[in-house]
Design a protein around this motif. Sequence first.
Motif, PDB file in Angstrom:
ATOM      1  N   UNK A  39      12.581   8.421  -7.816  1.00 10.44           N
ATOM      2  CA  UNK A  39      11.915   9.442  -6.990  1.00 10.44           C
ATOM      3  C   UNK A  39      10.429   9.590  -7.314  1.00 10.44           C
ATOM      4  N   UNK A  40      10.074   9.452  -8.588  1.00 11.83           N
ATOM      5  CA  UNK A  40       8.655   9.589  -8.941  1.00 11.83           C
ATOM      6  C   UNK A  40       7.833   8.485  -8.286  1.00 11.83           C
ATOM      7  N   UNK A  41       8.316   7.273  -8.358  1.00  6.74           N
ATOM      8  CA  UNK A  41       7.609   6.157  -7.727  1.00  6.74           C
ATOM      9  C   UNK A  41       7.537   6.367  -6.201  1.00  6.74           C
ATOM     10  N   UNK A  42       8.599   6.902  -5.643  1.00  3.84           N
ATOM     11  CA  UNK A  42       8.642   7.139  -4.205  1.00  3.84           C
ATOM     12  C   UNK A  42       7.569   8.156  -3.779  1.00  3.84           C
ATOM     13  N   UNK A  43       7.437   9.240  -4.554  1.00  8.76           N
ATOM     14  CA  UNK A  43       6.427  10.257  -4.217  1.00  8.76           C
ATOM     15  C   UNK A  43       5.021   9.679  -4.402  1.00  8.76           C
ATOM     16  N   UNK A  44       4.818   8.962  -5.493  1.00  3.89           N
ATOM     17  CA  UNK A  44       3.503   8.358  -5.731  1.00  3.89           C
ATOM     18  C   UNK A  44       3.149   7.407  -4.586  1.00  3.89           C
ATOM     19  N   UNK A  45       4.098   6.575  -4.203  1.00  3.82           N
ATOM     20  CA  UNK A  45       3.869   5.611  -3.132  1.00  3.82           C
ATOM     21  C   UNK A  45       3.507   6.326  -1.833  1.00  3.82           C
ATOM     22  N   UNK A  46       4.177   7.438  -1.594  1.00  2.92           N
ATOM     23  CA  UNK A  46       3.914   8.196  -0.369  1.00  2.92           C
ATOM     24  C   UNK A  46       2.489   8.747  -0.366  1.00  2.92           C
ATOM     25  N   UNK A  47       2.044   9.249  -1.495  1.00  5.24           N
ATOM     26  CA  UNK A  47       0.673   9.764  -1.579  1.00  5.24           C
ATOM     27  C   UNK A  47      -0.328   8.615  -1.376  1.00  5.24           C
ATOM     28  N   UNK A  48      -0.022   7.473  -1.935  1.00  2.75           N
ATOM     29  CA  UNK A  48      -0.925   6.328  -1.800  1.00  2.75           C
ATOM     30  C   UNK A  48      -0.934   5.771  -0.376  1.00  2.75           C
ATOM     31  N   UNK A  49       0.095   6.079   0.400  1.00  2.00           N
ATOM     32  CA  UNK A  49       0.225   5.468   1.731  1.00  2.00           C
ATOM     33  C   UNK A  49      -0.678   6.098   2.788  1.00  2.00           C
ATOM     34  N   UNK A  50      -1.317   7.224   2.466  1.00  3.82           N
ATOM     35  CA  UNK A  50      -2.159   7.887   3.476  1.00  3.82           C
ATOM     36  C   UNK A  50      -3.260   6.933   3.952  1.00  3.82           C
ATOM     37  N   UNK A  51      -3.312   6.720   5.241  1.00  4.31           N
ATOM     38  CA  UNK A  51      -4.309   5.845   5.878  1.00  4.31           C
ATOM     39  C   UNK A  51      -4.352   4.458   5.240  1.00  4.31           C
ATOM     40  N   UNK A  52      -3.203   3.953   4.893  1.00  2.43           N
ATOM     41  CA  UNK A  52      -3.139   2.630   4.254  1.00  2.43           C
ATOM     42  C   UNK A  52      -2.020   1.817   4.898  1.00  2.43           C
ATOM     43  N   UNK A  53      -2.235   0.516   5.004  1.00  4.93           N
ATOM     44  CA  UNK A  53      -1.172  -0.352   5.517  1.00  4.93           C
ATOM     45  C   UNK A  53      -0.081  -0.489   4.460  1.00  4.93           C
ATOM     46  N   UNK A  54       1.144  -0.783   4.929  1.00  6.50           N
ATOM     47  CA  UNK A  54       2.283  -0.863   4.012  1.00  6.50           C
ATOM     48  C   UNK A  54       2.038  -1.857   2.881  1.00  6.50           C
ATOM     49  N   UNK A  55       1.483  -3.018   3.225  1.00  9.57           N
ATOM     50  CA  UNK A  55       1.288  -4.049   2.191  1.00  9.57           C
ATOM     51  C   UNK A  55       0.274  -3.580   1.150  1.00  9.57           C
ATOM     52  N   UNK A  56      -0.770  -2.880   1.586  1.00  5.73           N
ATOM     53  CA  UNK A  56      -1.766  -2.378   0.636  1.00  5.73           C
ATOM     54  C   UNK A  56      -1.194  -1.259  -0.238  1.00  5.73           C
ATOM     55  N   UNK A  57      -0.366  -0.415   0.368  1.00  8.18           N
ATOM     56  CA  UNK A  57       0.284   0.643  -0.402  1.00  8.18           C
ATOM     57  C   UNK A  57       1.177   0.044  -1.474  1.00  8.18           C
ATOM     58  N   UNK A  58       1.906  -0.987  -1.084  1.00  9.65           N
ATOM     59  CA  UNK A  58       2.809  -1.621  -2.057  1.00  9.65           C
ATOM     60  C   UNK A  58       2.009  -2.257  -3.199  1.00  9.65           C
ATOM     61  N   UNK A  59       0.913  -2.917  -2.866  1.00  7.19           N
ATOM     62  CA  UNK A  59       0.088  -3.551  -3.907  1.00  7.19           C
ATOM     63  C   UNK A  59      -0.450  -2.493  -4.865  1.00  7.19           C
ATOM     64  N   UNK A  60      -0.940  -1.381  -4.323  1.00  6.47           N
ATOM     65  CA  UNK A  60      -1.491  -0.309  -5.157  1.00  6.47           C
ATOM     66  C   UNK A  60      -0.406   0.290  -6.054  1.00  6.47           C
ATOM     67  N   UNK A  61       0.766   0.516  -5.472  1.00  2.00           N
ATOM     68  CA  UNK A  61       1.866   1.103  -6.251  1.00  2.00           C
ATOM     69  C   UNK A  61       2.307   0.151  -7.362  1.00  2.00           C
ATOM     70  N   UNK A  62       2.432  -1.124  -7.015  1.00  2.00           N
ATOM     71  CA  UNK A  62       2.825  -2.119  -8.037  1.00  2.00           C
ATOM     72  C   UNK A  62       1.795  -2.166  -9.171  1.00  2.00           C
ATOM     73  N   UNK A  63       0.516  -2.175  -8.802  1.00  2.36           N
ATOM     74  CA  UNK A  63      -0.544  -2.209  -9.834  1.00  2.36           C
ATOM     75  C   UNK A  63      -0.436  -1.008 -10.767  1.00  2.36           C
ATOM     76  N   UNK A  64      -0.268   0.170 -10.161  1.00  7.89           N
ATOM     77  CA  UNK A  64      -0.228   1.392 -10.969  1.00  7.89           C
ATOM     78  C   UNK A  64       0.987   1.397 -11.894  1.00  7.89           C
ATOM     79  N   UNK A  65       2.143   1.019 -11.344  1.00  7.29           N
ATOM     80  CA  UNK A  65       3.365   1.070 -12.156  1.00  7.29           C
ATOM     81  C   UNK A  65       3.437  -0.062 -13.178  1.00  7.29           C
ATOM     82  N   UNK A  66       2.552  -1.029 -13.042  1.00  3.72           N
ATOM     83  CA  UNK A  66       2.440  -2.033 -14.111  1.00  3.72           C
ATOM     84  C   UNK A  66       1.725  -1.418 -15.315  1.00  3.72           C
ATOM     85  N   UNK A  67       0.948  -0.359 -15.059  1.00  3.56           N
ATOM     86  CA  UNK A  67       0.225   0.319 -16.141  1.00  3.56           C
ATOM     87  C   UNK A  67       0.987   1.519 -16.697  1.00  3.56           C
TER      88      UNK A  67
END
Length: 222
Positions: A39-67
């Motif tokens: 659920x935490x990743x889901x909420x973070x991903x949702x916040x990152x998705x504002x005005x962003x394409x799905x592929x870019x949101x996924x890349x950003x989420x993956x980068x963040x969760x790698x850290x």
Amino acid sequence: MAQGRILAKKDIETVFRRLSEAMPGRTKTAKGPKDQPDPFRSVVSCILSAQSRDTNTKAATDNLFALATTPDAILALDDEAVAKAIKPCGLYNNKTKSLKKLCTALIEEYDRTVPQTREGLMSLPGVGRKCADIVMSFTFGADVIAVDTHVHRVSNRIGLTDAKTADQTAAQLEENAPAWAFHDGHFWLIQFGKAICVSRKPKCETCPVNDLCRYYTATGAA
Ligand code: SF4
């Protein structure tokens, strides 16, 4: 709200019935924020998705969760590191601030556990109704029709709703749609909006609900 533009309940039920027959619905390959049981990743991903394409949101989420994968770990990162990680989704400075506020609220108010109700989710910084409904539907498996731009457009063209904003559309769908349509409704509407009731040139002549559609019956053609 111009109630007169909204179809009668029996016609709304007919629309959903026909969409359910014409569209695949919530299948394993249906588009959406999948693979997010956390659920935490889901909420973070949702916040990152504002005005962003799905592929870019996924890349950003993956980068963040790698850290970092927890609110505490994200708060321990400096803002520059977070912004750099989420850069693919755009608006990264503002989104960094939102993420840090989200993490603080989860720690201070929710004991690090993402709330499972719409009200609880919407009390989190940066989480609006769309985001809350997406998390509820995709992560918690709730029967909720989350409203994105396609669902909003289609619902208002047909006359399932008569709303100016996506949040109003979500509230009206909850009121007007039959209960059996809540589980798959988001998918039927989004798939229909991408395949037939597309934004610029909707395929009205071959549309399975054109006899009921407010937009079509008012103009004779969209
Ligand atoms: S008739 Fe046209 S505007 Fe109405 S739902 Fe069908 S495709 Fe969309």
